[in-house]
Motif scaffolding. Structure first.
Motif, PDB file in Angstrom:
ATOM      1  N   UNK B  85       9.292  -5.306  -6.381  1.00  0.00           N
ATOM      2  CA  UNK B  85       8.318  -6.282  -5.892  1.00  0.00           C
ATOM      3  C   UNK B  85       7.884  -7.228  -7.004  1.00  0.00           C
ATOM      4  N   UNK B  86       7.644  -8.473  -6.634  1.00  0.00           N
ATOM      5  CA  UNK B  86       7.172  -9.410  -7.651  1.00  0.00           C
ATOM      6  C   UNK B  86       6.194 -10.405  -7.040  1.00  0.00           C
ATOM      7  N   UNK B  87       5.501 -11.127  -7.912  1.00  0.00           N
ATOM      8  CA  UNK B  87       4.600 -12.186  -7.482  1.00  0.00           C
ATOM      9  C   UNK B  87       3.398 -11.677  -6.711  1.00  0.00           C
ATOM     10  N   UNK B  88       3.013 -12.475  -5.713  1.00  0.00           N
ATOM     11  CA  UNK B  88       1.810 -12.213  -4.927  1.00  0.00           C
ATOM     12  C   UNK B  88       1.842 -10.841  -4.267  1.00  0.00           C
ATOM     13  N   UNK B  89       2.997 -10.497  -3.688  1.00  0.00           N
ATOM     14  CA  UNK B  89       3.099  -9.229  -2.963  1.00  0.00           C
ATOM     15  C   UNK B  89       2.879  -8.052  -3.909  1.00  0.00           C
ATOM     16  N   UNK B  90       3.477  -8.128  -5.111  1.00  0.00           N
ATOM     17  CA  UNK B  90       3.328  -7.041  -6.079  1.00  0.00           C
ATOM     18  C   UNK B  90       1.871  -6.906  -6.505  1.00  0.00           C
ATOM     19  N   UNK B  91       1.200  -8.056  -6.670  1.00  0.00           N
ATOM     20  CA  UNK B  91      -0.210  -8.026  -7.066  1.00  0.00           C
ATOM     21  C   UNK B  91      -1.046  -7.367  -5.982  1.00  0.00           C
ATOM     22  N   UNK B  92      -0.790  -7.738  -4.720  1.00  0.00           N
ATOM     23  CA  UNK B  92      -1.552  -7.149  -3.616  1.00  0.00           C
ATOM     24  C   UNK B  92      -1.277  -5.655  -3.529  1.00  0.00           C
ATOM     25  N   UNK B  93      -0.002  -5.273  -3.753  1.00  0.00           N
ATOM     26  CA  UNK B  93       0.342  -3.851  -3.715  1.00  0.00           C
ATOM     27  C   UNK B  93      -0.483  -3.094  -4.761  1.00  0.00           C
ATOM     28  N   UNK B  94      -0.585  -3.717  -5.956  1.00  0.00           N
ATOM     29  CA  UNK B  94      -1.354  -3.084  -7.023  1.00  0.00           C
ATOM     30  C   UNK B  94      -2.798  -2.880  -6.641  1.00  0.00           C
ATOM     31  N   UNK B  95      -3.404  -3.930  -6.045  1.00  0.00           N
ATOM     32  CA  UNK B  95      -4.826  -3.824  -5.679  1.00  0.00           C
ATOM     33  C   UNK B  95      -5.012  -2.786  -4.571  1.00  0.00           C
ATOM     34  N   UNK B  96      -4.125  -2.855  -3.573  1.00  0.00           N
ATOM     35  CA  UNK B  96      -4.230  -1.913  -2.449  1.00  0.00           C
ATOM     36  C   UNK B  96      -4.081  -0.483  -2.958  1.00  0.00           C
ATOM     37  N   UNK B  97      -3.115  -0.274  -3.858  1.00  0.00           N
ATOM     38  CA  UNK B  97      -2.899   1.077  -4.395  1.00  0.00           C
ATOM     39  C   UNK B  97      -4.092   1.532  -5.216  1.00  0.00           C
ATOM     40  N   UNK B  98      -4.703   0.572  -5.938  1.00  0.00           N
ATOM     41  CA  UNK B  98      -5.906   0.933  -6.710  1.00  0.00           C
ATOM     42  C   UNK B  98      -7.004   1.432  -5.776  1.00  0.00           C
ATOM     43  N   UNK B  99      -7.226   0.664  -4.688  1.00  0.00           N
ATOM     44  CA  UNK B  99      -8.275   1.057  -3.743  1.00  0.00           C
ATOM     45  C   UNK B  99      -7.938   2.402  -3.121  1.00  0.00           C
ATOM     46  N   UNK B 100      -6.665   2.568  -2.753  1.00  0.00           N
ATOM     47  CA  UNK B 100      -6.260   3.810  -2.080  1.00  0.00           C
ATOM     48  C   UNK B 100      -6.376   5.008  -3.024  1.00  0.00           C
ATOM     49  N   UNK B 101      -5.787   4.887  -4.218  1.00  0.00           N
ATOM     50  CA  UNK B 101      -5.700   6.059  -5.098  1.00  0.00           C
ATOM     51  C   UNK B 101      -6.977   6.288  -5.896  1.00  0.00           C
ATOM     52  N   UNK B 102      -7.519   5.200  -6.494  1.00  0.00           N
ATOM     53  CA  UNK B 102      -8.617   5.392  -7.434  1.00  0.00           C
ATOM     54  C   UNK B 102      -9.985   5.325  -6.786  1.00  0.00           C
ATOM     55  N   UNK B 103     -10.069   4.727  -5.583  1.00  0.00           N
ATOM     56  CA  UNK B 103     -11.368   4.732  -4.908  1.00  0.00           C
ATOM     57  C   UNK B 103     -11.376   5.812  -3.832  1.00  0.00           C
ATOM     58  N   UNK B 104     -10.396   5.731  -2.914  1.00  0.00           N
ATOM     59  CA  UNK B 104     -10.440   6.668  -1.772  1.00  0.00           C
ATOM     60  C   UNK B 104     -10.044   8.081  -2.192  1.00  0.00           C
ATOM     61  N   UNK B 105      -8.795   8.260  -2.616  1.00  0.00           N
ATOM     62  CA  UNK B 105      -8.284   9.625  -2.832  1.00  0.00           C
ATOM     63  C   UNK B 105      -8.987  10.302  -4.003  1.00  0.00           C
ATOM     64  N   UNK B 106      -9.293   9.528  -5.055  1.00  0.00           N
ATOM     65  CA  UNK B 106      -9.926  10.126  -6.234  1.00  0.00           C
ATOM     66  C   UNK B 106     -11.302  10.690  -5.901  1.00  0.00           C
ATOM     67  N   UNK B 107     -12.018  10.061  -4.938  1.00  0.00           N
ATOM     68  CA  UNK B 107     -13.382  10.498  -4.644  1.00  0.00           C
ATOM     69  C   UNK B 107     -13.483  11.388  -3.416  1.00  0.00           C
ATOM     70  N   UNK B 108     -12.488  11.326  -2.528  1.00  0.00           N
ATOM     71  CA  UNK B 108     -12.558  12.143  -1.314  1.00  0.00           C
ATOM     72  C   UNK B 108     -11.833  13.458  -1.535  1.00  0.00           C
TER      73      UNK B 108
END
Lengths: 180, 286
Positions: B85-108
């Motif tokens: 993945x590159x460009x905009x899509x890769x950036x969005x993937x990074x943000x989405x993964x951050x929210x999923x892994x470091x906000x949701x899964x890390x705290x739940x």
């Protein structure tokens, strides 16, 4: 100032509005919009974005599980091997012990047999010696009878050769023998 | 002195932060939204007429969906072409993964993946709604207490219902009537009953704080920016100083806008993070 906070900012259209006012209608709108967004994202957006990550997580999880299973299997195999090894060792030891006892038994039997044979040989030899001795003694006795008869005939000057004479001597000799 | 003669800055500030039945696109046009009749349910009066904030809510939701859908589509295409993945899509993937892994899964915790779509939707919806207020003609639906309250109520329901399904009825009642370790008999019952109002209050305070925090942060930022703009209208007619006043005000507003940009991200993060923490707390209650 409070009147300013609650003041109408939209006079013409109707109800007064302020940032500190809670519009219940808006609550329902928010729920509607957010829930719709939630389901749309869940169906159309997140799978495409997360699929690789989720697959990777799944793969890692599966591999971990597999590794654990393989580890458990290896440990079980090792235990089995060790058990077999121990079993074969005790078996070898028992075979060895059995062989040893068998050989001991064999040897004892052989020794016994040899001794018996020796004894038999000895006994036979003894018997033969005894028989030979008896034979010699009888010969000697016969000789002695003949000699005594010859001597007696010389002494009385008359030939004593009748069977009755012989019997007298023999009777005498037997008295000697019994007294002997 | 000036206040009496000049424009009413207070009225102007409230006008721009409050919800309205119109959408101001001055000087181009002003859109008048349709008004529907009130609905009476029991003693409650409900008016579901769309307001400015309803329109911006839908706008924010549509933008979130469009962003994520496009990112997902381009990620799928890039992967189909065996390319990373590159460009905009890769950036969005990074943000989405951050929210999923470091906000949701890390705290739940273990069940984090199950609640991740909810937390991700919350984060991006709040973020986009926050950012809309910084655009020209824009408005922040999250600067409206009804919107933040509605989101907080959803979080509250998620926390309680998920807690009930996870802990079972008995376990869930334990979160309302706590059992004090080492206490037995009537003393324990008395303690549980005494603590129940406090526990219930604790359950309600969490979403209340969520709602008020987001609303306060968004509204306060807009108040500051609009008040700074008010300086121009109050003192702009001083001869010889008008350019200087305009310039300084614009610089101040740019600074606050930068701050608001950070606050928009920060508050979306805080809202999603605390929601995840509350869900996680309830999941691991014993």
């Amino acid at each position: 100032m409070y009147s300013v906070l609650l003041a109408s900012s939209e006079g013409a259209a109707g109800a007064p509005m302020s940032p500190f006012e809670v519009n219940t209608g808006l609550i329902f709108w928010t729920w509607l919009v957010f829930i719709a967004l939630y389901f749309l994202l869940k169906k159309y957006a997140w799978p495409a974005i997360l699929t690789v990550t989720v697959q990777r997580e799944e793969t890692i999880r599966r591999q971990l599980e597999e590794a654990e299973q393989a580890h458990a299997k290896a440990a079980a195999l090792l235990a089995e091997q060790q058990k077999l090894l121990g079993e074969s060792r005790t078996q070898a030891q028992s075979i060895l012990a059995e062989a040893k006892s068998a050989s001991d038994r064999e040897r004892a039997a052989a020794v016994l047999k040899t001794r018996e044979e020796q004894d038999q040989l000895l006994a036979r030899a003894r018997r033969e010696i005894a028989a030979e001795g008896e034979k010699a003694r009888q010969e000697l006795r016969r000789e002695a009878v003949d000699l005594s008869l010859a001597a007696a005939s010389k002494l009385i000057g008359e030939r004593l050769s009748s069977d009755a004479d012989k019997k007298i001597v023999l009777d005498y000799l037997s008295t000697l023998e019994s007294s002997h | 002195m000036m206040l009496g003669q000049g424009p009413d800055i207070g009225e102007m500030v409230l006008h721009h932060t409050a919800d309205a039945w119109t959408i101001d696109l001055e000087p181009i046009t002003t859109i008048h939204l349709p008004r529907w009749a009130d609905i009476h349910i029991g003693g409650m009066t409900l008016n579901l007429s769309p307001t400015k904030h309803v329109v911006y809510l839908i706008f924010a939701a549509a933008l979130v969906f469009l962003t994520m859908w496009l990112a997902g589509r381009s990620l799928r295409r890039q992967r189909a072409g065996e390319k990373s993945p590159k460009g905009f899509a890769a950036a969005m993937e990074g943000v989405v993964l951050f929210v999923r892994n470091d906000i949701a899964i890390a705290n739940i915790g273990a069940d984090g993946a199950k609640f991740a779509p909810f937390v991700m939707a919350l984060f991006f919806f709040v973020l986009y709604a926050n950012l809309l207020g910084l655009l020209p003609w824009g408005a922040s639906p999250t600067g409206n207490l009804a919107v933040t309250a509605a989101l907080a109520i959803l979080v509250f329901l998620t926390v309680e219902i998920a807690g009930m399904t996870k802990l079972g009825f008995k376990g869930y009642m334990g979160t309302i009537f706590p059992h004090a370790p080492g206490m037995h008999g009537p003393a324990a019952v008395g303690f549980s009953l005494f603590m129940a109002p406090i526990e219930i209050l604790g359950k309600l305070v969490k979403p209340f704080a969520l709602a008020v925090r987001l609303f306060g942060n968004m509204t306060a930022g807009h108040f500051v920016i609009l008040s700074l703009f008010g300086i121009i209208f109050l003192f702009g007619d001083i001869k010889g100083w008008n350019w200087a006043i305009g310039g300084v005000t614009a610089l101040l507003v740019v600074g606050i806008m930068m701050l608001e940009l950070i606050v928009a991200f920060l508050q979306a993060y805080v809202f999603a993070l605390l929601s995840a923490v509350f869900i996680g707390l309830m999941q691991h209650e014993h």
